[in-house]
Design a protein around this motif. Structure first.
Motif, PDB file in Angstrom:
ATOM      1  N   MET A  14      -2.284  71.854 -47.941  1.00 26.68           N
ATOM      2  CA  MET A  14      -2.264  70.661 -47.102  1.00 26.68           C
ATOM      3  C   MET A  14      -1.631  70.894 -45.739  1.00 26.68           C
ATOM      4  SD  MET A  14      -1.175  66.691 -47.661  1.00 26.68           S
ATOM      5  CE  MET A  14      -0.056  66.985 -48.962  1.00 26.68           C
ATOM      6  N   VAL A  15      -2.022  71.960 -45.073  1.00 23.99           N
ATOM      7  CA  VAL A  15      -1.581  72.139 -43.693  1.00 23.99           C
ATOM      8  C   VAL A  15      -2.728  72.379 -42.711  1.00 23.99           C
ATOM      9  CG1 VAL A  15       0.759  72.956 -44.250  1.00 23.99           C
ATOM     10  CG2 VAL A  15      -1.092  74.612 -44.027  1.00 23.99           C
ATOM     11  N   CYS A  16      -3.984  72.478 -43.201  1.00 21.83           N
ATOM     12  CA  CYS A  16      -5.043  72.879 -42.274  1.00 21.83           C
ATOM     13  C   CYS A  16      -6.085  71.797 -41.994  1.00 21.83           C
ATOM     14  CB  CYS A  16      -5.739  74.144 -42.763  1.00 21.83           C
ATOM     15  SG  CYS A  16      -6.845  73.876 -44.169  1.00 21.83           S
ATOM     16  N   CYS A  40      -6.216  76.882 -45.730  1.00 21.62           N
ATOM     17  CA  CYS A  40      -4.842  77.041 -46.239  1.00 21.62           C
ATOM     18  C   CYS A  40      -4.795  77.078 -47.752  1.00 21.62           C
ATOM     19  CB  CYS A  40      -3.917  75.956 -45.693  1.00 21.62           C
ATOM     20  SG  CYS A  40      -4.113  74.344 -46.475  1.00 21.62           S
ATOM     21  N   THR A  82      -9.047  71.606 -43.088  1.00 21.66           N
ATOM     22  CA  THR A  82     -10.424  72.108 -43.056  1.00 21.66           C
ATOM     23  C   THR A  82     -11.155  71.950 -44.392  1.00 21.66           C
ATOM     24  OG1 THR A  82      -9.796  74.382 -43.584  1.00 21.66           O
ATOM     25  CG2 THR A  82      -9.863  73.786 -41.253  1.00 21.66           C
ATOM     26  N   MET A 128       0.257  79.038 -43.317  1.00 22.06           N
ATOM     27  CA  MET A 128      -0.949  79.467 -42.627  1.00 22.06           C
ATOM     28  C   MET A 128      -0.821  79.165 -41.134  1.00 22.06           C
ATOM     29  SD  MET A 128      -4.495  77.824 -42.255  1.00 22.06           S
ATOM     30  CE  MET A 128      -5.382  78.612 -40.921  1.00 22.06           C
ATOM     31  N   SER A 175      -2.708  82.205 -45.511  1.00 22.77           N
ATOM     32  CA  SER A 175      -3.138  80.993 -46.210  1.00 22.77           C
ATOM     33  C   SER A 175      -1.850  80.381 -46.713  1.00 22.77           C
ATOM     34  CB  SER A 175      -4.072  81.380 -47.367  1.00 22.77           C
ATOM     35  OG  SER A 175      -4.463  80.230 -48.089  1.00 22.77           O
ATOM     36  N   GLY A 176      -1.961  79.301 -47.466  1.00 25.49           N
ATOM     37  CA  GLY A 176      -0.750  78.715 -48.016  1.00 25.49           C
ATOM     38  C   GLY A 176       0.032  77.905 -47.005  1.00 25.49           C
TER      39      GLY A 176
END
Ligand code: HEM
Ligand code: FES
Lengths: 405, 107
Positions: free
Chosen positions: B45-47, B41, B49, A352, A348-349
């Motif tokens: 702020m990278v996914c 995530c 979803t 990810m 995660s994070g």
């Protein structure tokens, strides 16, 4: 041979959270790697300090791991060797902390997004079908790991990057050699060859760009400036490292587990719509990557004092088996409730896994194509199953007997 | 307390939350088990979803999107112009009563 590393416990570590664990190969771990690790999770404190491998922290439960991988100001991704070494490898964006990772992540994201992966699906399905057909043609006893799980992601990777498919065998052989050796010398030499091959293709793309990831990488700009060839090579190599063995091993463990569940095999072969649930459950139960972090500054987190430069290892592969997070966490159940399906197999994070949508699709599609052809299968009776440990878990082979439809 | 309403993709399910100001809308959704929010995530702020859709009135009232948010929203399974990432929306009086329409799928 390398010299053994002395055990070490620094002064700031309280005795009651010292617990011995050797990530390279712990005596308690059997070929049923995940179950063995899960029993360590049950016996050990959620965060403990192991004196092995020069001494480092280990985080084994879901909530604690999630906090560590999301809190990059304390737990930085800039160094990932345990024990620490001089000039550790540095990958983009893996070893870049926010906010500097964002431009790279943003540049890669479109190619890995759900929308783009949908478009790639037909090609993924083509490779799944071809590879399974070739493997089944070998008959009973075929090694699923060698003939299916490890070659499949190589073809998909090449399609995604836009690498010419007439170099498939060359690249497959390089990849197989790379992921099956522990010899540092050989790894170094093969890394060079892999990077060189990808560089040649990057050069060709520069002259003839098209709509693929490599052409896209050639156009990445960070703060308005194009990135260097070195950075491009670095990213391509990280994608290579991240996208092969991972998919191969999660798939391998999933197929191995399913081999013992004839009822579920029947259900999946009759209801292909259930295969995406199977994929999600396999990803929850069979993570393969553990991620290291380095403490960036003295901090007290979870009531524990961490000192700058302490190394921390998060056991993502058992994050989904944490019984404090998921009910009946040790049971493989494709019908489990969403609130009991938590996992950090993709972490995660900020780091990810960027390939998570692709990986999920790859596994789902492979299982779909498998059950279009195979009614049921089992591991060849009497097989002694081999495995490797480390930051990534691997199974070395999986010979299968099968009945076709 | 701030009222946040989640409406499922087909409109059949409507959940009203009353949450304390502070934290993100994504965190409120996850804490309350809102089905359509995945948040892989954890808000980094990278996914993408954790996306949802808002009315044009709400869209105009919300704080501006960062470049990364715009980019992520462009590549979700079924992009629309009125999307937002819930992890980028702060729970505050300013969004009291907001209605968030969940997408058919997050990934
Ligand atoms: C089931 C298969 C996979 C698993 C279990 C997996 C697992 C992970 C994990 C745990 C991380 C986070 C590492 C960290 O934070 O230190 C990660 C990052 C990453 N993965 Fe995957 N991965 C898989 C498939 C893929 C695929 C198919 C690709 C691409 C072709 C890929 C590319 C990457 C990249 C580039 C990163 C670094 C992202 C960043 O630092 O922002 N992975 N993966
Ligand atoms: S939670 Fe990942 S982008 Fe919002």
């Amino acid at each position: 041979m390398t010299t053994p590393i002395a055990d070490h416990i620094p002064e700031h570590v309280p005795q009651d959270i010292v617990f011995s664990y050797d990530y390279h190969g712990d005596p308690r771990v059997t070929s049923d790697v995940h179950s063995s690790l899960q029993s360590i999770q049950n016996d050990a404190p959620p965060i403990f300090y192991t004196p092995k491998n020069g001494g480092h922290w280990v985080v084994s439960r879901f909530d604690e791991i999630k906090k560590v991988v999301e809190d990059y100001e304390v737990f930085s991704a800039k160094e990932m060797q345990i024990p620490r070494i001089e000039n550790p490898p540095f990958f983009i964006p893996l070893n870049v902390d926010p906010p500097n990772n964002i431009p790279y992540r943003q540049a890669l994201m479109p190619a890995f997004s759900p929308k783009s992966i949908k478009i790639l699906e037909e090609k993924v399905r083509h490779w799944a079908a071809t590879i399974i057909d070739d493997a089944l043609a070998k008959g009973d006893g075929v090694d699923f790991v060698r003939e299916v799980a490890s070659v499949y992601p190589v073809s998909i990777f090449m399609e995604l990057m836009g690498m010419p498919m007439d170099r498939l065998w060359e690249f497959r052989n390089l990849s197989e050699a790379f992921f099956s050796t522990n010899d540092q010398e050989k790894i170094h030499q093969l890394s060079g060859q892999i990077i060189m091959t990808m560089t040649e293709i990057l050069e060709e793309k520069k002259a003839n760009p098209s709509d693929d990831l490599m052409s896209h990488i050639l156009n990445i700009k960070v703060k308005g400036e194009p990135i260097s060839l070195g950075e491009m090579q670095n990213m391509c190599f990280l994608l290579f490292l991240g996208g092969m063995d991972t998919v191969a091993n999660v798939t391998g463990y999933a197929f191995r587990h399913l081999s013992n569940m004839p009822e579920l095999q029947k259900r999946l072969s009759e209801n292909s719509a259930d295969i995406s649930k199977f994929t999600d459950e396999a990803i929850r139960m069979f993570g393969v990557i553990s991620n290291p972090r380095i403490v960036a500054k003295d901090s007290n987190v979870f009531g524990i004092n961490f000192k700058k430069d302490d190394m921390v290892l998060c056991l993502l592969p058992i994050s989904g088996r944490d019984d404090r997070k998921n009910k009946n966490a040790h049971i493989f159940d494709i019908d489990r409730a969403k609130e009991d399906s938590n996992t950090l197999t993709f972490s995660s994070g900020p780091h990810m896994c960027i390939g998570s949508f692709l990986a999920r699709s790859e596994i789902r599609i492979l299982v779909e194509e498998w059950f279009k052809r195979v009614r049921k299968y089992e591991v060849v009776p009497g097989t002694e199953l081999g495995f490797r440990m480390g930051f990534s878990l691997a199974l070395t082979h999986l010979p299968l007997n099968f009945e076709t439809v | 307390m701030v009222k946040i309403v989640f409406v499922s993709h087909d409109g059949s399910d409507r959940t009203e939350l009353d949450v304390k100001a502070g934290g993100s809308v994504m965190e409120a959704a996850v804490a309350n088990n809102i089905d359509g929010i995945v948040a892989d995530c954890g808000g980094s702020m990278v996914c993408g979803t954790c996306h949802a859709f808002v009315s044009s009135e709400w869209f105009a009232k919300l704080p501006e999107q960062s470049e990364m948010e715009i980019c992520l929203l462009e590549f979700v399974p079924e992009p629309q112009d009125n999307g937002r990432l819930c992890c980028q929306l702060e729970v505050s009086e300013a969004i009291d009563g907001i209605v968030l329409q969940l997408p058919a799928q997050q990934r």
